[in-house]
Design an enzyme around this catalytic site. Structure first.
Site, PDB file in Angstrom:
ATOM      1  N   GLU A 337       0.652   3.332   1.055  1.00 24.62           N
ATOM      2  CA  GLU A 337       1.030   4.244   2.147  1.00 24.62           C
ATOM      3  C   GLU A 337       0.176   5.511   2.144  1.00 24.62           C
ATOM      4  O   GLU A 337      -0.155   6.045   3.193  1.00 24.62           O
ATOM      5  CB  GLU A 337       2.518   4.613   2.056  1.00 24.62           C
ATOM      6  CG  GLU A 337       3.468   3.421   2.106  1.00 24.62           C
ATOM      7  CD  GLU A 337       3.225   2.456   3.252  1.00 24.62           C
ATOM      8  OE1 GLU A 337       2.706   2.879   4.302  1.00 24.62           O
ATOM      9  OE2 GLU A 337       3.541   1.264   3.099  1.00 24.62           O
ATOM     10  N   HIS A 340      -3.153   5.087   3.796  1.00 27.52           N
ATOM     11  CA  HIS A 340      -3.073   5.142   5.265  1.00 27.52           C
ATOM     12  C   HIS A 340      -3.169   6.568   5.809  1.00 27.52           C
ATOM     13  O   HIS A 340      -3.483   6.760   6.977  1.00 27.52           O
ATOM     14  CB  HIS A 340      -1.728   4.573   5.737  1.00 27.52           C
ATOM     15  CG  HIS A 340      -1.694   3.084   5.855  1.00 27.52           C
ATOM     16  ND1 HIS A 340      -2.660   2.345   6.503  1.00 27.52           N
ATOM     17  CD2 HIS A 340      -0.762   2.181   5.443  1.00 27.52           C
ATOM     18  CE1 HIS A 340      -2.319   1.058   6.472  1.00 27.52           C
ATOM     19  NE2 HIS A 340      -1.176   0.927   5.834  1.00 27.52           N
TER      20      HIS A 340
END
Length: 901
Positions: A337, A340
């Site tokens: 995550e 990203h």
């Protein structure tokens, strides 16, 4: 977004094996709906958004004041909007009079609304004002409610968001396409005793003028960003915080009273941000980042910019009650995550066709990051078992798809969140990184992020930057891997000519149903590397195979040396060696001179060749017996997976017990060596291996393991001696597999008492191991009960289907009988695909493929169309495999036990 492609489960219990499939045509994909992107005559510059959720009635009120630019005169504005009622809408041109909209025309099918105005809106800037109401739904998408229990035992609800891919439009009318970026000014009006979070830091918090129990929380303006990355959370949470070495404030939000459980993720996040800062040479662009655990959450996690949401099991670690595989899982998900935040959030794909770039890249670099933070995890070897081989299995099907898929309608977007986008995506990026080399790869990545920051990009844009940095033909090479589906099988033969070894190498498409022999066979640009027994760690030669076949000469390789293609198992292809070459590699497995990842790759290739009917499964069983002195966890994990697939296949025969005996014989020596209790000086991988081996032995009915598991389970339940977290899964699995109704009741009681979601999930995943038909039914009913969170129902049903022949039949019947409720619960999301896959993938009778196909023809699930095709293909392949090899396997299993004559 991180999916649960079977990776939440320690691989020993992964019931989500992507089984192999066949080329009998199951029918083509239905006609795609015509789809039109939003018009470009009006687009947003800034969204001023105020939302007031009602946590009792599950509704919300919203006010939008958006600064927009009209690029050509028009008397209507078309936006995305779903499950929202617009009350009033008007447009105020800059310096002009307010114009009220005269009509709202909802196109529900396309999730759009058209606002009509009495006169044309002229070119230039203006403010679009919309007052609207919506519902806090219970579908885990859009702006939804998540149920939790307060420390005093009261049931309460939080209001949370999940917008990727196309659900921001359920929270506010917007231009819900990744390329239509804008800034956001968000205000939340919430009960004063609740925590309110959004992408940015709070800049103002003041009492609501009309209600003293409410506060207005205003957040700083966001950078230019896509709608799918906007987020807000309103609920009750504790947190732990720290600052990364580059000055970013990091917080991990946990359920109240569980702040301790956020510490591990906090440590990972504070190490990861500087790692990415350094790797990309671009600083993290926001002042803070929050990581928060959400009770009801469909995916694994979601990378909303500055406010990353997770399911509890992907973020919370309890030092006493979390097992090693959970720690590793949390580290990978946090790594995924946070990657990203740059790759996806700062630079965003232009359209969902390029989703793979986002997800494949994050799924690759999460391993790079974990390897940096936790070198002792040997995580790259695990990548091969968790991602690479899984992608090869799925991509060998005729119903696979290319990495890049043209996506139109929102219902098609969910379908590409699969192992091709994630795992094949990650695997080809790993191959590309290896082909370019780290230094040029980083140079190209940096150029790409700088060139496209706060903008959108396509796959080709990245190839251009990497091509300029490396001087290699990246676009040409990678196009063959992303634009066509499948991958090659590389056939290798050799000849010794004095001191040189001459290799003949050829490629053709690998199909799960056997070799591809058509005229117009696709081909790939294949980076091939070769090593020899002289130095198995070092590549002796690299070539780019850009045609069907070629001949390579390796100088000064004596006749006693072996040759290995694809060292490190980096190239995305299978290998078929000539029998003499294979023969010479086998000692390298026994004496461990081959690298662990190559021992794994060799076994995995042969296993898939046997599924495809290119060699006999008996050859693979013989090879597996060479792994008796294997020390490596991941190699065992992959062996275990493949034996699980075989065991599932042979559950359709009357000699299922013989394969259990084979499993017991193979795993007993390593089991004895490891024992039950951890020894001083052992590490992470020893804990994973012990859990894997004991679970495998217990499930296969190894008497001493079963007796010890029962003894320890009783002590655990009686409170005499709590089971260490790493032994719980194997012990629970073993006692249930050979247990009765009392065992199941005890297990359900442990489930009810468990305070931690990880422990509840651990129990849920193994409940299906119970054997009696009436108890199987009880487990299935439990799956849909209030005691199981909606996102976890799928793994309970999947556990039943994956455990036995009876379980498979019962689970399929249960899904059919409860289809309406299940579909209503998961309709749009990928959980419906996962449910179908876990339930029917293990069948091995032709007529089941027909039954599955016809059920979904009369009960359509658009988001799972491709999954249904893949499952039908798998069933036909399983049936063919069984017909072809069952008798030979049976004979081999019998004769290996026969006394020598």
């Amino acid at each position: 977004m991180l999916l649960l492609l079977g990776r939440t489960v320690p691989l020993s219990f992964a019931q989500s094996h992507y089984l192999l499939a066949s080329n009998q045509n199951i029918g083509t994909m239905p006609e795609r709906r015509p789809f039109v992107r939003l018009p470009t005559d009006v687009y947003p510059v800034n969204y001023g958004l105020s939302l007031k959720p009602d946590l009792i009635d599950f509704t919300f009120e919203g006010k939008l004041e958006a600064l927009v630019e009209v690029t050509q005169a028009t008397n209507q504005i078309v936006m995305n909007c779903a499950d929202i009622d617009i009350i009033t809408a008007s447009f105020v041109p800059q310096g002009g009079e307010e114009i009220n909209a005269t009509g709202f025309n909802y196109q529900n099918e396309d999730e759009k609304v058209t606002l009509s105005f009495p006169s044309a809106l002229q070119k230039g800037f203006g403010t679009l004002k919309i007052d609207f109401v919506g519902e806090l739904n219970d579908k885990m998408k859009g702006f939804y409610r998540s149920k939790y229990t307060s420390p005093t035992g009261e049931i309460r609800y939080a209001a949370v968001t999940q917008f990727e891919a196309t659900d921001a439009r359920r929270a506010f009318p917007c231009w819900d396409e990744p390329a239509i970026k804008a800034t956001f000014d968000i205000t939340l009006i919430v009960p004063k005793d609740r925590v309110a979070l959004s992408n940015m830091n709070v800049i103002d918090r003041k009492p609501h003028p009309d209600d003293e129990n409410l506060v207005e929380v205003k957040f700083a303006t966001t950078p230019i960003m896509s709608t799918y990355l906007v987020a807000f959370v309103i609920g009750e949470y504790d947190y732990v915080e720290s600052q990364s070495s580059d000055g970013v404030m990091v917080r991990v939000y946990t359920p109240v009273g569980k702040a301790e459980q956020g510490k591990f993720a906090l440590e990972v996040a504070t190490k990861t941000l500087p790692f990415y800062n350094d790797y990309f040479s671009v600083p993290y662009p926001l002042p803070k980042i929050d990581l928060i655990a959400i009770a009801d959450f469909a995916a694994g996690a979601m990378e909303n910019w500055g406010l990353v949401t997770y399911r509890e099991t992907a973020l919370l670690i309890d030092p006493k009650n979390s097992c090693s595989s959970s720690r590793q899982w949390v580290a990978l998900v946090v790594g995924h995550e946070l990657a990203h935040q740059w790759f996806g959030n700062l630079v965003t794909m232009e359209w969902w066709t390029h989703l793979w770039l986002n997800e494949g890249f994050a799924s690759w670099i999460e391993y790079l990051c974990v390897d940096h933070c936790f070198p002792e995890y040997d995580i790259w070897t695990q990548f091969v078992s968790a991602d690479y081989t899984r992608a090869l299995d799925l991509d060998a099907l005729d119903s696979s798809h290319p990495i890049e898929v043209n996506v139109g309608h929102p219902s098609e977007v969910d379908e590409i969140f699969d192992a091709i986008s994630y795992s094949k995506g990650a695997s080809v990026i790993r191959m590309l990184h290896n082909y370019i080399g780290d230094e040029d790869f980083r140079k190209g990545m940096n150029a790409y992020l700088l060139k496209f920051q706060h903008k959108n990009a396509s796959t080709e844009d990245l190839w251009d930057c990497l091509e300029q940095a490396s001087g290699k033909p990246i676009a040409a090479v990678m196009g063959s891997w992303t634009k066509q589906m499948g991958f090659p099988i590389i056939a290798v033969d050799q000849e010794q000519v004095s001191d040189d070894r001459i290799l003949k190498i050829s490629q053709k498409k690998f199909c799960a149903s056997g070799p591809h022999n058509e005229e117009n066979c696709p081909s790939w640009m294949v980076p091939i590397s070769i090593c020899t027994s002289e130095d198995p760690k070092c590549t002796k030669l690299k070539v780019l195979l850009d045609r069907q076949e070629t001949t390579i000469t390796l100088n000064s390789v004596g006749p006693d040396q072996w040759i290995k293609i694809n060292p490190g198992t980096v190239g995305f292809y299978r290998i078929q060696y000539s029998s003499s070459m294979l023969e010479s590699l086998l000692p390298g497995i026994r004496d461990l001179s081959l690298q662990p990842v190559d021992r794994l790759g060799l076994q995995n290739d042969l296993f898939s060749l046997s599924r495809a009917g290119m060699i006999s499964t008996v050859e693979v069983l013989k090879l597996m017996e060479a792994f008796l002195n294997e020390p490596n966890y991941t190699v065992w994990s992959d062996l275990s997976c493949n034996l699980g697939v075989l065991s599932s296949l042979l559950s359709h025969t009357d000699f299922h017990e013989e394969i259990q005996e084979f499993i017991r014989d193979l795993f007993t020596p390593i089991g004895l060596k490891l024992g039950w209790d951890s020894k001083p000086g052992e590490g992470h991988l020893d804990a994973l291996l012990r859990s894997l081996v004991l679970g495998k032995l217990g499930k296969a009915g190894h008497k001493p393991t079963l007796e010890e598991a029962r003894r320890r389970f009783k002590d655990h339940v009686d409170g005499k001696q709590v089971l260490p977290a790493d032994l719980r899964s194997p012990v629970y699995l073993t006692v249930l597999k050979h247990g009765d109704s009392a065992t199941l009741d005890t297990m359900l009681k442990l489930h009810k008492q468990a305070d931690m979601q990880e422990e509840k999930n651990r129990i849920e995943r193994v409940l299906g191991a119970i054997s009696a038909p009436d108890l199987i039914q009880k487990v299935l009913n439990f799956a849909l009960s209030e005691d199981v969170r909606p996102q976890d129902t799928v793994s309970v049903i999947g556990g039943v289907a994956g455990s036995s022949k009876q379980g498979r039949k019962a689970a399929w019947k249960f899904v059919k009988d409860n289809w309406e409720e299940l579909y209503n619960r998961y309709q749009g999301g990928f959980l419906i695909s996962r449910l179908i896959k876990l339930t029917v993938d293990g069948f091995a009778i032709d007529k089941m493929a027909v039954e599955v196909k016809s059920f979904f023809e009369s009960h359509p699930a658009p988001a799972a169309e491709r999954t249904v095709q893949q499952c039908c293909e798998n069933i036909l392949l399983n049936a063919a495999w069984l017909k072809r090899d069952a008798e030979d396997i049976h004979q081999y299993l019998l004769q290996r036990k026969a006394p020598p004559v």
